[in-house]
Design a protein around this motif. Structure first.
Motif, short mmCIF file in Angstrom:
data_model
loop_
_atom_site.label_atom_id
_atom_site.label_comp_id
_atom_site.label_asym_id
_atom_site.label_seq_id
_atom_site.Cartn_x
_atom_site.Cartn_y
_atom_site.Cartn_z
N SER A 8 -3.49 6.09 -9.44
CA SER A 8 -4.67 5.48 -8.84
C SER A 8 -5.67 5.09 -9.94
CB SER A 8 -5.32 6.46 -7.86
OG SER A 8 -5.52 7.71 -8.47
N LYS A 11 0.87 3.99 -3.17
CA LYS A 11 0.51 5.41 -3.13
C LYS A 11 1.63 6.30 -3.64
CE LYS A 11 -2.88 4.71 0.48
NZ LYS A 11 -3.20 4.73 1.90
N LYS A 12 2.87 5.88 -3.42
CA LYS A 12 4.02 6.69 -3.83
C LYS A 12 4.28 6.57 -5.34
CE LYS A 12 8.17 5.84 -2.10
NZ LYS A 12 8.99 5.37 -0.96
N SER A 54 -8.01 2.28 3.78
CA SER A 54 -7.07 3.23 3.18
C SER A 54 -6.01 2.54 2.32
CB SER A 54 -6.38 4.03 4.29
OG SER A 54 -5.55 3.14 5.02
N SER A 79 0.82 -1.20 0.00
CA SER A 79 0.00 0.00 0.00
C SER A 79 0.86 1.25 0.00
CB SER A 79 -0.93 -0.01 1.21
OG SER A 79 -1.76 1.13 1.19
N ASP A 80 1.90 1.26 0.84
CA ASP A 80 2.78 2.44 0.92
C ASP A 80 3.46 2.70 -0.42
OD1 ASP A 80 2.02 2.50 3.54
OD2 ASP A 80 3.89 1.64 4.32
N PHE A 122 -3.98 0.97 -0.68
CA PHE A 122 -3.94 1.36 -2.09
C PHE A 122 -4.78 0.44 -2.97
CE2 PHE A 122 -1.99 1.24 -6.36
CZ PHE A 122 -2.11 2.57 -6.71
N GLN A 148 -9.05 0.77 -3.46
CA GLN A 148 -9.80 1.71 -4.27
C GLN A 148 -10.37 1.04 -5.52
OE1 GLN A 148 -7.15 4.44 -6.62
NE2 GLN A 148 -5.56 3.35 -5.50
#
Lengths: 249, 249
Positions: free
Chosen positions: A20, A15-16, A103, A11-12, A105, A108
């Motif tokens: 999305s 997002k980086k 939350s 996930s970290d 990644f 979504q």
């Protein structure tokens, strides 16, 4: 790294690094020993099978992303891909990640772009990534028995229809058949992909009419019956047919 | 609302309503008076032409989004669309919005999904939206003279190739030709889409062989020459050919 740490790291990084809402799912079909297979992976700590898909980097062209995703997840390089469909139902990927944190990644909504390839599995060995417990060529006749993540069964079914449509308008066989092959061998290739038997006389007439075969002055020896003629692809005409298509008005 | 206010409103709405990074661009071809046209729009305060594309709502299936976008931007409803390509180069949409604020919704990277339709322009009137100064059917022979936003010229060119490929494997003509037509009229349709003249004898033989035409016991009267036979589509066979394709192994 345990399951929880690996999921958090995904996930970290996501997002980086990644855009999305966009993913890509390659459906790589393999023709081997007169069987049609599809390349599937299964993630660590999970039970469902899925396509070796992934996300698109923020600074990466989509075409490059697809090649990178395949290389990362399966080890295969230089796979010739063809975009065949986009999968955009709003809740398509929610269920697979149901136990992930809201939350995360992967949680979504993703619209996934489907890519199709026809490949010879003997060309390269598979190498699974650290996220996966399995990466395997699976016979398409066995798919009914498998449990699939998200809408990946539907994506494979659409890809198979697209492949069958594609072989009506583009030549196939190069890299799938040996350099020299019999008409019976190329018929078996078409039958395997189409999933049905073809009339031999009709098939021989049609495949010869395409103008992509060259008859060699050689026969396949060793059988009990009449030795069948060997053929090879006419490289120039094959390339032309790839570019211009087989069907013309 | 002046230009600046309209641009700001677009961005505020965008962030609230739409998915980031995904857009859809419909290429709607129109066949009218033996000319092939494409439906283009031009935004207020801008000079470049573009496809009537848009964004996907956060809670909307992709297929529904495309129909809504077309209805909102052109007034057309129930357009039968076919996804033909995805446009994902990383800097494809930056230039068109160069003077927008960095934080503007439209300024981010968008991967656009291309949809294709073949339509009869006389079926519905066009209604442009409040963002556009023009919404017009434009002859494809005139495209060279136009200035296009982003990669929209490339998207149209790819769509035209896809349309030409598609008519090799699917029937066309229904809703584009009058209910009763001559072979010469359907030949003109194919020639217009393919952008080249076809041999009459070959075309007549091939189109009849598809089995989708029904010869009527009527002729087109009034010309100086022999009155040509009239044909209509065989609804059942046409539908079958739509579903199964025209080319078979």
């Amino acid at each position: 790294m345990d399951s929880k740490q690996q999921i958090q790291k995904l996930s970290d990084e996501g997002k980086k690094i990644y855009l999305s809402h966009i993913s890509a799912d390659p459906v790589i079909f393999g023709f081997e020993s007169n069987e049609l297979k599809v390349l599937l992976v299964k993630m660590n700590y999970r039970e469902k099978w899925m396509l070796p898909g992934g996300y698109v980097k923020k600074d990466e062209d989509l075409d490059d992303a697809v090649q990178r995703i395949i290389k990362d997840r399966t080890g295969l390089t230089d796979v010739y891909l063809h975009e065949f469909g986009v999968f955009g139902k709003k809740a398509r990927s929610e269920e697979y990640f149901v136990e992930f944190d809201e939350s995360h990644f992967s949680k979504q909504r993703f619209i996934s772009i489907g890519y199709l390839a026809l490949y010879n599995p003997s060309q390269q060995d598979l190498i699974k990534d650290e996220l996966s417990q399995s990466c395997e060529w699976t016979n398409i006749n066995k798919l009914d028995e498998l449990d699939f993540a998200m809408d990946h069964r539907e994506i494979i079914e659409k890809a198979l229809l697209a492949l069958r449509e594609k072989i009506a308008i583009r030549p196939i066989g190069y890299n799938l058949l040996p350099e020299k092959f019999t008409l019976s061998e190329i018929q078996k290739l078409y039958e395997t992909i189409l999933g049905k038997e073809l009339n031999r006389g009709n098939f021989y007439r049609k495949i010869k009419n395409l103008g992509i075969l060259k008859k060699l002055d050689e026969q396949r020896r060793g059988g009990a019956h009449k030795s069948p003629d060997l053929y090879t692809f006419d490289a120039e005409n094959y390339q032309k047919a790839l570019e211009n298509g087989l069907t013309n008005w």
